[in-house]
Design a protein around this motif. Sequence first.
Motif, PDB file in Angstrom:
ATOM      1  N   HIS A   1       0.860  -1.191   0.000  1.00 43.39           N
ATOM      2  CA  HIS A   1       0.000   0.000   0.000  1.00 43.39           C
ATOM      3  C   HIS A   1       0.897   1.242   0.000  1.00 43.39           C
ATOM      4  CE1 HIS A   1      -2.872   2.999   1.372  1.00 43.39           C
ATOM      5  NE2 HIS A   1      -3.864   2.141   1.237  1.00 43.39           N
ATOM      6  N   PRO A   2       0.565   2.255  -0.822  1.00 37.24           N
ATOM      7  CA  PRO A   2       1.463   3.408  -0.950  1.00 37.24           C
ATOM      8  C   PRO A   2       1.597   4.243   0.324  1.00 37.24           C
ATOM      9  CG  PRO A   2      -0.605   3.827  -2.099  1.00 37.24           C
ATOM     10  CD  PRO A   2      -0.608   2.373  -1.709  1.00 37.24           C
ATOM     11  N   ASN A   3       0.645   4.126   1.240  1.00 37.53           N
ATOM     12  CA  ASN A   3       0.701   4.953   2.446  1.00 37.53           C
ATOM     13  C   ASN A   3       1.113   4.143   3.685  1.00 37.53           C
ATOM     14  OD1 ASN A   3      -2.060   5.906   0.788  1.00 37.53           O
ATOM     15  ND2 ASN A   3      -0.499   7.460   1.109  1.00 37.53           N
TER      16      ASN A   3
ATOM     17  N   ASP B   1      -3.252  11.461   8.565  1.00 39.12           N
ATOM     18  CA  ASP B   1      -3.166  12.735   9.298  1.00 39.12           C
ATOM     19  C   ASP B   1      -3.748  12.671  10.717  1.00 39.12           C
ATOM     20  OD1 ASP B   1      -5.760  12.488   8.488  1.00 39.12           O
ATOM     21  OD2 ASP B   1      -5.904  14.445   7.506  1.00 39.12           O
ATOM     22  N   ILE B   2      -4.847  11.904  10.900  1.00 42.68           N
ATOM     23  CA  ILE B   2      -5.445  11.893  12.242  1.00 42.68           C
ATOM     24  C   ILE B   2      -4.556  11.191  13.271  1.00 42.68           C
ATOM     25  CG2 ILE B   2      -7.864  12.088  11.524  1.00 42.68           C
ATOM     26  CD1 ILE B   2      -7.986   9.001  12.194  1.00 42.68           C
ATOM     27  N   LEU B   3      -3.546  10.459  12.793  1.00 41.11           N
ATOM     28  CA  LEU B   3      -2.613   9.844  13.749  1.00 41.11           C
ATOM     29  C   LEU B   3      -1.515  10.832  14.119  1.00 41.11           C
ATOM     30  CD1 LEU B   3      -2.235   6.259  12.223  1.00 41.11           C
ATOM     31  CD2 LEU B   3      -3.593   6.967  14.194  1.00 41.11           C
ATOM     32  N   LYS B   4      -1.483  11.963  13.436  1.00 41.57           N
ATOM     33  CA  LYS B   4      -0.443  12.961  13.713  1.00 41.57           C
ATOM     34  C   LYS B   4      -1.074  14.300  14.088  1.00 41.57           C
ATOM     35  CE  LYS B   4       3.518  12.080  12.705  1.00 41.57           C
ATOM     36  NZ  LYS B   4       4.582  11.657  13.602  1.00 41.57           N
ATOM     37  N   ASP B   5      -0.937  15.279  13.215  1.00 46.52           N
ATOM     38  CA  ASP B   5      -1.351  16.635  13.593  1.00 46.52           C
ATOM     39  C   ASP B   5      -2.862  16.842  13.586  1.00 46.52           C
ATOM     40  OD1 ASP B   5      -0.958  16.192  10.850  1.00 46.52           O
ATOM     41  OD2 ASP B   5      -1.093  18.331  10.442  1.00 46.52           O
ATOM     42  N   LYS B   6      -3.601  15.943  12.955  1.00 44.07           N
ATOM     43  CA  LYS B   6      -5.055  16.115  12.920  1.00 44.07           C
ATOM     44  C   LYS B   6      -5.754  15.295  14.001  1.00 44.07           C
ATOM     45  CE  LYS B   6      -5.898  19.045   9.526  1.00 44.07           C
ATOM     46  NZ  LYS B   6      -4.555  19.661   9.543  1.00 44.07           N
ATOM     47  N   TRP B   7      -5.003  14.820  14.973  1.00 43.18           N
ATOM     48  CA  TRP B   7      -5.602  14.068  16.081  1.00 43.18           C
ATOM     49  C   TRP B   7      -6.544  14.975  16.869  1.00 43.18           C
ATOM     50  CZ3 TRP B   7      -7.141   9.734  17.882  1.00 43.18           C
ATOM     51  CH2 TRP B   7      -7.511   9.633  19.218  1.00 43.18           C
ATOM     52  N   SER B   8      -7.650  14.405  17.331  1.00 40.54           N
ATOM     53  CA  SER B   8      -8.545  15.117  18.232  1.00 40.54           C
ATOM     54  C   SER B   8      -9.014  14.133  19.301  1.00 40.54           C
ATOM     55  CB  SER B   8      -9.752  15.652  17.461  1.00 40.54           C
ATOM     56  OG  SER B   8     -10.857  15.764  18.338  1.00 40.54           O
TER      57      SER B   8
ATOM     58  N   LEU C   1      -9.494   3.065  13.656  1.00 41.95           N
ATOM     59  CA  LEU C   1      -9.408   1.831  12.872  1.00 41.95           C
ATOM     60  C   LEU C   1     -10.296   1.899  11.631  1.00 41.95           C
ATOM     61  CD1 LEU C   1      -9.200  -0.791  15.763  1.00 41.95           C
ATOM     62  CD2 LEU C   1      -7.347   0.123  14.356  1.00 41.95           C
ATOM     63  N   LEU C   2     -11.441   2.578  11.748  1.00 40.76           N
ATOM     64  CA  LEU C   2     -12.296   2.773  10.572  1.00 40.76           C
ATOM     65  C   LEU C   2     -11.580   3.625   9.527  1.00 40.76           C
ATOM     66  CD1 LEU C   2     -15.858   3.336  12.066  1.00 40.76           C
ATOM     67  CD2 LEU C   2     -15.230   1.675  10.297  1.00 40.76           C
ATOM     68  N   SER C   3     -10.851   4.644   9.972  1.00 41.89           N
ATOM     69  CA  SER C   3     -10.103   5.489   9.035  1.00 41.89           C
ATOM     70  C   SER C   3      -9.021   4.682   8.333  1.00 41.89           C
ATOM     71  CB  SER C   3      -9.451   6.663   9.759  1.00 41.89           C
ATOM     72  OG  SER C   3     -10.413   7.429  10.415  1.00 41.89           O
ATOM     73  N   ILE C   4      -8.374   3.782   9.089  1.00 39.74           N
ATOM     74  CA  ILE C   4      -7.338   2.951   8.484  1.00 39.74           C
ATOM     75  C   ILE C   4      -7.965   2.014   7.451  1.00 39.74           C
ATOM     76  CG2 ILE C   4      -5.683   1.092   8.954  1.00 39.74           C
ATOM     77  CD1 ILE C   4      -5.076   2.566  11.621  1.00 39.74           C
ATOM     78  N   GLN C   5      -9.140   1.471   7.790  1.00 38.80           N
ATOM     79  CA  GLN C   5      -9.827   0.607   6.828  1.00 38.80           C
ATOM     80  C   GLN C   5     -10.209   1.405   5.575  1.00 38.80           C
ATOM     81  OE1 GLN C   5     -13.677  -1.032   7.902  1.00 38.80           O
ATOM     82  NE2 GLN C   5     -12.939  -3.103   7.453  1.00 38.80           N
ATOM     83  N   ALA C   6     -10.626   2.663   5.785  1.00 41.09           N
ATOM     84  CA  ALA C   6     -10.977   3.514   4.645  1.00 41.09           C
ATOM     85  C   ALA C   6      -9.748   3.811   3.788  1.00 41.09           C
ATOM     86  CB  ALA C   6     -11.603   4.817   5.133  1.00 41.09           C
TER      87      ALA C   6
ATOM     88  N   ASN D   1       6.365   6.107  15.212  1.00 41.34           N
ATOM     89  CA  ASN D   1       6.112   7.425  14.644  1.00 41.34           C
ATOM     90  C   ASN D   1       6.500   7.471  13.185  1.00 41.34           C
ATOM     91  OD1 ASN D   1       5.295   8.119  17.109  1.00 41.34           O
ATOM     92  ND2 ASN D   1       7.105   9.289  17.645  1.00 41.34           N
ATOM     93  N   SER D   2       5.537   7.166  12.359  1.00 36.93           N
ATOM     94  CA  SER D   2       5.826   7.196  10.942  1.00 36.93           C
ATOM     95  C   SER D   2       5.906   8.636  10.489  1.00 36.93           C
ATOM     96  CB  SER D   2       4.687   6.514  10.203  1.00 36.93           C
ATOM     97  OG  SER D   2       3.478   7.071  10.627  1.00 36.93           O
ATOM     98  N   GLY D   3       6.675   8.846   9.463  1.00 36.87           N
ATOM     99  CA  GLY D   3       6.703  10.185   8.879  1.00 36.87           C
ATOM    100  C   GLY D   3       5.345  10.455   8.296  1.00 36.87           C
TER     101      GLY D   3
END
Lengths: 151, 302
Positions: free
Chosen positions: A77-79, A89-96, A105-110, B298-300
């Motif tokens: 998978h490319p990501n 992004d929600i695992l980093k700066d877009k976390w809330s 997990l739903l976002s990862i499935q998406a 911590n992935s990039g």
Amino acid sequence: MAALPRRIIKETQRLMQEPVPGISAVPDDSNARYFHVIVTGPEDSPFEGGLFKLELFLPEDYPMSAPKVRFITKIYHPNIDRLGRICLDILKDKWSPALQIRTVLLSIQALLSAPNPDDPLANDVAELWKVNESEAIRNAKEWTRRYAMDN
Amino acid sequence: MKMSLNERLQEELEALEAILMDDISITHNDTGYPELVKTTIFPSTANEVEKQYVCVTLEVRLPEGYPDCEPFIQLRNPRGLDDSTINNLYKSTKAKCTEFLGQPVIFELIELIRENLTESNLPTCQCAVCLYGFLEGDSFTKTPCFHYFHSYCLAKHLTTTQRLFQEEQDKLPAWQRSTDGFQATCPVCREPIGCDVEELKTALPPKELESAQTFEVTSDIRLLQESMKRLFTYQKRKGGIIDIEAEENKLLLITESSEDTPPSDNSEDPGPSPSSMSERVVENGILSRGQRYDFRFNSGNR
């Protein structure tokens, strides 16, 4: 076991009582902040039919900071990179803190349904996904068949 | 004289517009038929807006032939209302539509919902941060976007995001730093919110937290753990499990062509705790404890 925040207990109970279709998450015996996860590959994606194992860890200041998640089963998978790390992004700066284990997990499935080669983590995979999508999808299907099936 | 269908509808809509004015929106389709009526309903609080804790948007879709056939009701963007309250609203609006078949019903629906909202004008939802409800005596905050948090929980969110914002700013060269300063946002919808963090911080933790249950490993959890383990073992045998050591060594060989550590055969389950992960780190001696743990997770994200 050190006192577990009530929110984590509540999320765990809900995950067991009202599981999300296609996703299961269960805490480890010795560490209730560490979850064993299985995400099923979404229909009509190259990952269909696959059962992907992930690990999810809730850090000390969760839910103020994001859970740490990684694929354990190999996936093309490319990501998602070779170490199973996920670009989302929600695992980093877009976390809330209004997000939860289930929504993550739903976002990862998406993300499996919608690979985004323009924001790559696995560069070689993303490159092929851009120049020859059908071959990339063939690879993804092959990896799913070879690595992510159940017996 | 009997009015035509369209005249009856026209009359109803004109009356609604006269009463609700800007608070109602009517959408016409290509042929000019008014197919959708939309209005956001608040509880009656004698116009004291700050005492309105709940709201919902009513959408009435008018089929050709209305009012002789029932309209379709949708309740959108509920705020401060839990699922059971919404379900009850659906039931009672449906009953009202059946009762008023052949007569104008939209204003009746609005009144019905408003009465219900006025009765339950206390957030029945949960705080999105701690996932517990609001009890008598809890200090809570309503955002302008109608989302609810215990003041204590919102304060934690705001201090954390403010600290992260400052840390990011400090990393940037002076000319790239934001001139606008920190903007607090709602955890649920990310709308900008203005809050006095210092005042919120003085709030006590939510009451329900104190009486919450403790964690126990149930038989359900055991069963699921077992099936996870079986899958892991099967995929491991098929070579489907990412071998972190081997992959990292590959990376190291490419980038540094340094020492050739043979990939270790870790056949045990990959869990469970970060401490056992860091033990392997020390074994391998590639990265220090903390670094290694961060490196794995911590992935990039660029």
